[in-house]
Design a protein around this motif. Structure first.
Motif, mmCIF file in Angstrom:
data_model
loop_
_atom_site.group_PDB
_atom_site.id
_atom_site.type_symbol
_atom_site.label_atom_id
_atom_site.label_comp_id
_atom_site.label_asym_id
_atom_site.label_seq_id
_atom_site.Cartn_x
_atom_site.Cartn_y
_atom_site.Cartn_z
ATOM 1 N N GLY A 53 0.839 -1.196 0.000
ATOM 2 C CA GLY A 53 0.000 0.000 0.000
ATOM 3 C C GLY A 53 0.870 1.240 0.000
ATOM 4 O O GLY A 53 2.059 1.189 0.333
ATOM 5 N N PHE A 54 0.276 2.358 -0.352
ATOM 6 C CA PHE A 54 1.023 3.609 -0.487
ATOM 7 C C PHE A 54 0.310 4.724 0.253
ATOM 8 O O PHE A 54 -0.916 4.802 0.259
ATOM 9 C CB PHE A 54 1.157 3.984 -1.965
ATOM 10 N N VAL A 55 1.107 5.620 0.832
ATOM 11 C CA VAL A 55 0.600 6.818 1.476
ATOM 12 C C VAL A 55 1.337 7.994 0.856
ATOM 13 O O VAL A 55 2.547 8.132 1.012
ATOM 14 C CB VAL A 55 0.832 6.790 3.004
ATOM 15 N N VAL A 56 0.586 8.811 0.114
ATOM 16 C CA VAL A 56 1.162 10.003 -0.517
ATOM 17 C C VAL A 56 0.248 11.161 -0.126
ATOM 18 O O VAL A 56 -0.796 11.366 -0.734
ATOM 19 C CB VAL A 56 1.242 9.852 -2.059
ATOM 20 N N ASN A 57 0.643 11.915 0.906
ATOM 21 C CA ASN A 57 -0.256 12.949 1.412
ATOM 22 C C ASN A 57 0.000 14.311 0.772
ATOM 23 O O ASN A 57 0.889 14.464 -0.074
ATOM 24 C CB ASN A 57 -0.197 13.019 2.941
ATOM 25 N N LYS A 58 -0.764 15.301 1.188
ATOM 26 C CA LYS A 58 -0.714 16.619 0.560
ATOM 27 C C LYS A 58 0.606 17.353 0.769
ATOM 28 O O LYS A 58 0.889 18.309 0.058
ATOM 29 C CB LYS A 58 -1.867 17.483 1.058
ATOM 30 N N ALA A 59 1.413 16.918 1.719
ATOM 31 C CA ALA A 59 2.720 17.541 1.920
ATOM 32 C C ALA A 59 3.640 17.305 0.724
ATOM 33 O O ALA A 59 4.586 18.054 0.503
ATOM 34 C CB ALA A 59 3.372 17.009 3.191
ATOM 35 N N VAL A 60 3.352 16.271 -0.057
ATOM 36 C CA VAL A 60 4.159 15.955 -1.241
ATOM 37 C C VAL A 60 3.953 17.020 -2.319
ATOM 38 O O VAL A 60 4.885 17.375 -3.037
ATOM 39 C CB VAL A 60 3.820 14.547 -1.776
ATOM 40 N N GLY A 61 2.750 17.538 -2.448
ATOM 41 C CA GLY A 61 2.480 18.563 -3.455
ATOM 42 C C GLY A 61 1.028 18.513 -3.896
ATOM 43 O O GLY A 61 0.183 17.896 -3.257
#
Length: 115
Positions: free
Chosen positions: A47-55
């Motif tokens: 699974g992956f977690v890509v939150n809004k801090a990435v962009g």
């Protein structure tokens, strides 16, 4: 692309991998890894977690696609029944594909060696 049987979908599985699993961080990613008690029941799941801090959404989707491609190639290396969560850090948005590969490989090697 990850096959449906190898996708981590339930929030309980994400929570279990993050809280109870081993963790290894690199510049662009953090990998959480947990081997379940009965590994023969299920295949390895990711699974992956890509939150809004990435962009913004465009950057997050690009990072997610790259991470998914890297992990799809590494599925045969993961033990059956394992849960792996890859969390993207903000620096992953500026990382090249090769840098993401190196970071994931380093983190995976560390958590797999610690078993």
């Amino acid at each position: 692309m990850l096959p449906a049987s190898n996708r981590l979908r339930r929030s309980d599985d994400f929570r279990r991998a993050v809280r109870s699993g081993r963790r290894a961080g690199r510049r662009a990613v953090v990998v959480h890894f947990l081997v379940q008690a009965d590994p023969e029941v299920e295949p390895a799941r990711v699974g992956f977690v890509v939150n809004k801090a990435v962009g913004n959404a465009v950057l997050r989707n690009r990072v997610h696609r790259r991470l998914r491609a890297v992990m799809a190639a590494r599925l045969p290396d993961l033990p059956a029944g394992s849960l792996t969560v890859v969390r993207a850090l903000p620096t992953s948005a500026a990382s090249s594909y090769d840098e993401l590969v190196a970071d994931i490989d380093g983190a995976l090697q560390r958590v797999l060696d610690a078993r």
